[in-house]
Design an enzyme around this catalytic site. Structure first.
Site, short mmCIF file in Angstrom:
data_model
loop_
_atom_site.label_atom_id
_atom_site.label_comp_id
_atom_site.label_asym_id
_atom_site.label_seq_id
_atom_site.Cartn_x
_atom_site.Cartn_y
_atom_site.Cartn_z
N THR A 197 0.83 -1.20 0.00
CA THR A 197 0.00 0.00 0.00
C THR A 197 0.86 1.25 0.00
O THR A 197 1.96 1.28 0.54
CB THR A 197 -0.92 0.04 1.24
OG1 THR A 197 -0.14 0.17 2.43
CG2 THR A 197 -1.77 -1.22 1.33
N ASP A 223 -4.40 5.77 2.02
CA ASP A 223 -3.99 6.73 3.04
C ASP A 223 -4.43 6.12 4.37
O ASP A 223 -5.63 6.00 4.63
CB ASP A 223 -4.66 8.08 2.82
CG ASP A 223 -4.18 9.14 3.80
OD1 ASP A 223 -3.60 8.78 4.84
OD2 ASP A 223 -4.40 10.34 3.54
N ASN A 259 3.88 -0.33 8.56
CA ASN A 259 5.15 0.38 8.41
C ASN A 259 4.98 1.87 8.16
O ASN A 259 5.94 2.62 8.22
CB ASN A 259 5.95 -0.25 7.27
CG ASN A 259 7.29 0.41 7.05
OD1 ASN A 259 8.09 0.49 7.97
ND2 ASN A 259 7.53 0.90 5.84
N SER A 314 7.79 0.11 15.13
CA SER A 314 7.96 1.16 16.13
C SER A 314 9.33 1.79 15.90
O SER A 314 9.69 2.11 14.76
CB SER A 314 7.83 0.57 17.54
OG SER A 314 7.99 1.56 18.52
N TYR A 352 6.80 12.81 18.00
CA TYR A 352 7.15 11.53 17.39
C TYR A 352 7.25 10.45 18.45
O TYR A 352 6.70 9.36 18.31
CB TYR A 352 8.47 11.65 16.62
CG TYR A 352 8.97 10.32 16.10
CD1 TYR A 352 8.39 9.73 14.98
CD2 TYR A 352 10.02 9.64 16.73
CE1 TYR A 352 8.83 8.51 14.51
CE2 TYR A 352 10.47 8.42 16.25
CZ TYR A 352 9.87 7.86 15.14
OH TYR A 352 10.31 6.64 14.67
N LYS A 357 5.04 6.89 18.99
CA LYS A 357 5.61 5.55 19.07
C LYS A 357 5.37 4.91 20.45
O LYS A 357 5.17 3.70 20.54
CB LYS A 357 7.11 5.59 18.74
CG LYS A 357 7.40 5.92 17.29
CD LYS A 357 6.74 4.93 16.32
CE LYS A 357 7.12 5.19 14.88
NZ LYS A 357 6.46 4.24 13.94
N THR A 395 17.35 5.64 5.70
CA THR A 395 16.08 5.78 5.01
C THR A 395 15.78 7.27 4.90
O THR A 395 16.58 8.12 5.28
CB THR A 395 14.95 5.08 5.78
OG1 THR A 395 14.78 5.75 7.04
CG2 THR A 395 15.30 3.62 6.05
#
Length: 267
Positions: A29, A53, A80, A131, A145, A149, A180
């Protein structure tokens, strides 16, 4: 082994390709319609690309059902989708705070809720929530953030106990720093307040050394193939040492104030 994975880039793309390379079927997705042109061209019908979304609960339920209809079921579901919001707590706007929680917490919650009836009916399955080391320890400048988490960790730990008797496995993957787009193109930055300039300049910088996302391929496959996977697992070097120091500090402080804690309970 059909999987549902937010897989347009980063870990998601690496893990989707790892599964496809060994012959699994994967539903992927993304909010971008063209995100999967490469995998579809390479793996054909083994890939089911779905535009999603994750903050849209109805759309999450629809995407999960489409994956089940296409492949006949799901074995592993990986949540993810997520991003980092960088800024001091005072700097975060209401919209930024809500969007951070919407994606990082509610996105995972909606997909989890959507897949649970199917997994319960099958009596098996594995839900993996991505996580972070930021889900167990906090740094300045990432408060919302971390809040997202920590929330993900909290409801997932409860979930694991709730669904164990249905044969459903649950795991929190807690990565350290990887190369990333999390701290780059995918990140959102608050508008800086001058009052924090000195503190920001003095902040301890996170090590520039970043793990190779492709190196996580073998680890994720080992995890999904495990008969008894862990509830929590770090990905990367360093997190165990960091959390050991963090929990030692917490225990020392709790012990130091234990007399006051007991007084607060009453006679």
């Amino acid at each position: 082994m059909p999987e549902n994975n937010s897989a347009s880039k980063g870990f998601g793309l690496e893990w989707a390709e790892a599964a496809l390379e060994r012959g699994d079927q994967v539903a992927v997705t993304s909010r971008s319609e063209s995100a999967f042109d490469g995998p579809v061209a390479k793996y054909g019908d083994a890939v089911l690309p779905l535009r999603l979304d994750v903050v849209d609960r109805a759309a999450a339920f629809k995407a999960v059902q489409e994956a089940i209809d296409e492949f006949g079921g799901l074995d592993v579901v990986i949540n993810n989708a997520g991003y980092g919001l960088f800024g001091m707590t005072e700097e975060v706007t209401e919209q930024q705070a809500r969007e951070q929680i919407d994606v990082n917490v509610f996105g995972a919650l909606w997909v989890t809720q959507a897949v649970l009836p199917h997994l319960r009916a099958r009596g098996s399955g594995h839900i993996i929530q991505v996580s972070s080391i930021g889900g167990v320890v906090s740094l300045p400048g990432l408060g919302l953030y971390h809040a997202s988490k920590f929330a993900l960790e909290g409801f997932t730990a409860s979930l694991a106990a709730e669904v164990k008797d249905f044969g459903i496995k649950v795991t929190l993957v807690e990565p350290a720093g990887y190369a990333t787009g999390w701290a780059g193109p995918s990140a959102v930055q608050t508008e800086h307040l001058p009052a924090y300039d000195d503190f920001r300049a003095a902040m301890t910088r996170i090590s520039a050394r970043r793990g190779d996302p492709s190196a996580t391929r073998a680890a994720i496959l080992t995890l999904v193939d495990a008969e008894q996977p862990p509830l929590r697992i770090f990905f990367g070097e360093g997190p165990l040492e960091i959390i050991t120091r963090e929990y030692r500090t917490r225990l020392d402080e709790w012990r130091k104030w234990d007399d006051v804690s007991k007084i607060a309970f009453g006679a």
